[in-house]
Design a protein around this motif. Structure first.
Motif, short mmCIF file in Angstrom:
data_model
loop_
_atom_site.label_atom_id
_atom_site.label_comp_id
_atom_site.label_asym_id
_atom_site.label_seq_id
_atom_site.Cartn_x
_atom_site.Cartn_y
_atom_site.Cartn_z
N TYR A 1 0.85 -1.20 0.00
CA TYR A 1 0.00 0.00 0.00
C TYR A 1 0.88 1.25 0.00
O TYR A 1 1.91 1.31 0.69
CB TYR A 1 -0.92 0.03 1.22
CG TYR A 1 -2.06 -0.97 1.17
CD1 TYR A 1 -3.04 -0.88 0.20
CD2 TYR A 1 -2.14 -2.00 2.09
CE1 TYR A 1 -4.09 -1.79 0.15
CE2 TYR A 1 -3.18 -2.92 2.06
CZ TYR A 1 -4.15 -2.81 1.08
OH TYR A 1 -5.18 -3.71 1.03
N GLU B 1 -2.54 5.79 -0.49
CA GLU B 1 -3.63 4.87 -0.15
C GLU B 1 -3.92 4.89 1.35
O GLU B 1 -5.08 4.90 1.77
CB GLU B 1 -3.31 3.46 -0.64
CG GLU B 1 -3.38 3.35 -2.17
CD GLU B 1 -2.86 2.03 -2.70
OE1 GLU B 1 -3.41 1.56 -3.71
OE2 GLU B 1 -1.91 1.47 -2.11
N HIS B 2 -2.88 4.90 2.16
CA HIS B 2 -3.08 5.01 3.61
C HIS B 2 -3.72 6.35 3.96
O HIS B 2 -4.56 6.43 4.87
CB HIS B 2 -1.76 4.85 4.35
CG HIS B 2 -1.24 3.44 4.39
ND1 HIS B 2 -1.96 2.39 4.94
CD2 HIS B 2 -0.07 2.90 3.95
CE1 HIS B 2 -1.25 1.28 4.85
NE2 HIS B 2 -0.11 1.55 4.25
#
Length: 294
Positions: free
Chosen positions: A32, A36-37
């Motif tokens: 990730y 995305e986080h």
């Protein structure tokens, strides 16, 4: 690979089918990206700000007990460790939507298939396919509750039977109006437990606060006759008296019920039935205005 673009899973066609017959894949948590986080954090923070006084107690307790927070997309292995100890469930990664028989087989064996991708920043408020935020934030906390844990397993077993009987659309309506868009009565009033509401900023407010939708006491044959919306807010939300009511559904022989319901006319998404126990008669304003705008 950019997991947030294009179609995923079944929607992406034959070329995207995983090599494993159960459609599971590795989550690939270490892959990730920071973006995305960050998307997860945005979704998490704005949704948790809305849920106090709106989410049912089981959802709140489930969220507190699980390794889910704003900092990062959860690791399915860590989630599964806690779930297995509490209710015997685990979370397995899939690329997106999976075939019905695969979905039911997972549920029947206490495996919850969760999409491993997350929506793009410009898709925060609407996404056609369920992503990791919908599947994990919306669904997984409720799997910590014994009634939901048992109900979902029974639903998976029932889904396999409904396929053989050719009655899957009727059973799908039960899932939609409970696990995805269900409301429950609690001491403080109506609360949400459905993942489709819990993971949506706009539907959280609409389902509980807006005067537009009807809110009707859950009745199994009535639900099985009722078409639902997949493109907009629901026009009717069905309310269970408590989560234990869902366990009663797990003990019912659906085969004769399918025949009984098939002999009755279907109901449109916003249509009331004279036999309804109506908790709130909606104004219908939202969908009426949407229809007028074309």
């Amino acid at each position: 690979m950019d997991r947030g673009s294009g179609k995923h899973g079944l929607a992406a066609g034959v070329a995207a089918r995983p090599s494993r017959p159960d459609w599971t894949i590795d989550q690939g948590w270490s892959n990730y990206t920071a973006e995305e986080h960050a998307t997860w954090r945005t979704l998490f923070e704005r949704q948790t700000a809305l849920l106090p006084g709106r989410a049912c107690e089981a959802f709140v307790q489930g969220m507190r007990a699980l390794p889910i927070d704003a900092a990062r997309i959860p690791d399915f292995r860590a989630l599964s460790e806690v779930l297995r100890a509490r209710t015997g469930w685990q979370v397995v990664a899939v690329p997106g939507l999976v075939p019905d028989e695969v979905f039911f087989e997972h549920l029947a064996n206490r495996r919850f298939p969760a999409g491993h991708f997350i929506r793009r920043p410009h898709e925060l408020d609407y996404l056609e396919e369920p992503d990791v935020f919908h599947d994990v934030f919306g669904h997984v906390p409720m799997l910590m509750h014994p009634a939901i844990a048992d109900y979902l397993q029974a639903y998976g077993e029932g889904g396999l039977r409904a396929q053989r009987l050719g009655r899957l659309p009727m059973l799908a309506r039960v899932y939609w109006t409970t696990i995805e868009f269900g409301l429950v009565r609690e001491a403080g009033g109506l609360r949400l437990y459905g993942a489709g509401i819990a993971s949506s900023r706009t539907e959280t407010v609409f389902a509980l606060d807006d005067d537009s939708p009807h809110r009707v006491a859950f009745d199994l044959p009535r639900v099985m006759r009722t078409r639902y919306r997949i493109d907009d807010f629901q026009e009717i939300y069905f309310v269970v008296r408590d989560l234990a009511e869902l366990l009663e559904l797990a003990r019912i022989d659906f085969a004769p019920l399918y025949e009984q319901v098939a002999a009755q006319p279907e109901l449109a998404p916003g249509e009331l039935d004279p036999a309804d126990t109506l908790l709130h008669r909606g104004s219908g304003r939202y969908h009426r205005e949407r229809a007028a705008r074309g």
